[in-house]
Design a protein around this motif. Structure first.
Motif, PDB file in Angstrom:
ATOM      1  N   UNK A   1      66.363  53.943  16.810  1.00 26.34           N
ATOM      2  CA  UNK A   1      65.806  53.132  18.492  1.00 26.34           C
ATOM      3  C   UNK A   1      66.225  53.431  19.633  1.00 26.34           C
ATOM      4  N   UNK A   2      66.379  55.096  19.512  1.00 29.25           N
ATOM      5  CA  UNK A   2      67.638  55.354  20.678  1.00 29.25           C
ATOM      6  C   UNK A   2      66.598  55.159  21.902  1.00 29.25           C
ATOM      7  N   UNK A   3      65.233  55.481  21.697  1.00 33.56           N
ATOM      8  CA  UNK A   3      63.864  56.512  22.965  1.00 33.56           C
ATOM      9  C   UNK A   3      63.632  55.294  22.937  1.00 33.56           C
ATOM     10  N   UNK A   4      63.907  54.215  22.466  1.00 34.30           N
ATOM     11  CA  UNK A   4      63.364  52.419  22.858  1.00 34.30           C
ATOM     12  C   UNK A   4      64.017  52.074  23.453  1.00 34.30           C
ATOM     13  N   UNK A   5      65.237  52.141  23.896  1.00 36.21           N
ATOM     14  CA  UNK A   5      66.806  51.676  24.775  1.00 36.21           C
ATOM     15  C   UNK A   5      66.226  51.153  25.717  1.00 36.21           C
ATOM     16  N   UNK A   6      65.810  52.671  26.592  1.00 32.32           N
ATOM     17  CA  UNK A   6      65.478  52.594  28.161  1.00 32.32           C
ATOM     18  C   UNK A   6      64.584  51.754  28.639  1.00 32.32           C
TER      19      UNK A   6
END
Length: 164
Positions: A45-50
């Motif tokens: 989910x790293x790409x969804x944090x920002x």
């Protein structure tokens, strides 16, 4: 717990709406403090944090949003001391913080094609030498040394260490 498919609609419409309805009336014209958990590397989910942070920022306008990325211990202390209004963290950490009485309430859960059910999205493995027949269960590891990927990673460290 609210489960939503991660799509463009989620990021642009549904998530801001949820936050606006759930948060804005309580905190109108205030600075909101968002604590973001330092996630272990290779988080799906790293790409969804920002984009999630930006959706929160838009949903609470004109209020100010202060965002701080915190390792687990600092995140926990900030929650304990009432220094955070919102938290973005893993489901495992949320559950632990909930059980410890920090007054959290879930607003949304991220799911993806790689992890469609958040209840089964975390996992760990213990490797032992094949000649160690005495190490045949998690309980057998009591008083033994283990190694983990990161000291703040829920599935890589915290989950296992609570079993010792």
């Amino acid at each position: 717990m609210l489960l939503l498919r991660v799509k463009k609609t989620f990021r642009k419409l549904v998530f801001p709406l949820i936050l606006t309805l759930a948060v804005w009336p309580v905190y109108a014209t205030e600075t909101l403090r968002l604590g973001v958990s330092s996630f272990a590397e290779h988080n799906i989910n790293k790409g969804l944090i920002d984009p999630t942070i930006e959706a929160i920022r838009k949903a609470v306008q004109p209020d100010k949003l202060e965002v701080e990325c915190l390792e687990l211990g600092r995140l926990q202390n900030s929650l304990k001391n009432g220094q955070l209004d919102l938290v973005l963290s893993s489901a495992g950490n949320y559950r632990r913080f909930l059980l410890e009485g920090y007054g959290l309430r879930d607003l949304a859960t991220m799911v993806s094609n790689q992890a469609p059910n958040p209840n089964y999205a975390e996992g760990s493995v213990f490797f032992v030498r094949s000649d160690r027949n005495d190490l045949d269960s998690i309980g057998a590891l009591k008083n033994k040394s283990v190694s983990a990927n990161y000291p703040f990673a829920f599935s890589g460290c915290k989950l296992q260490l609570e079993n010792f």
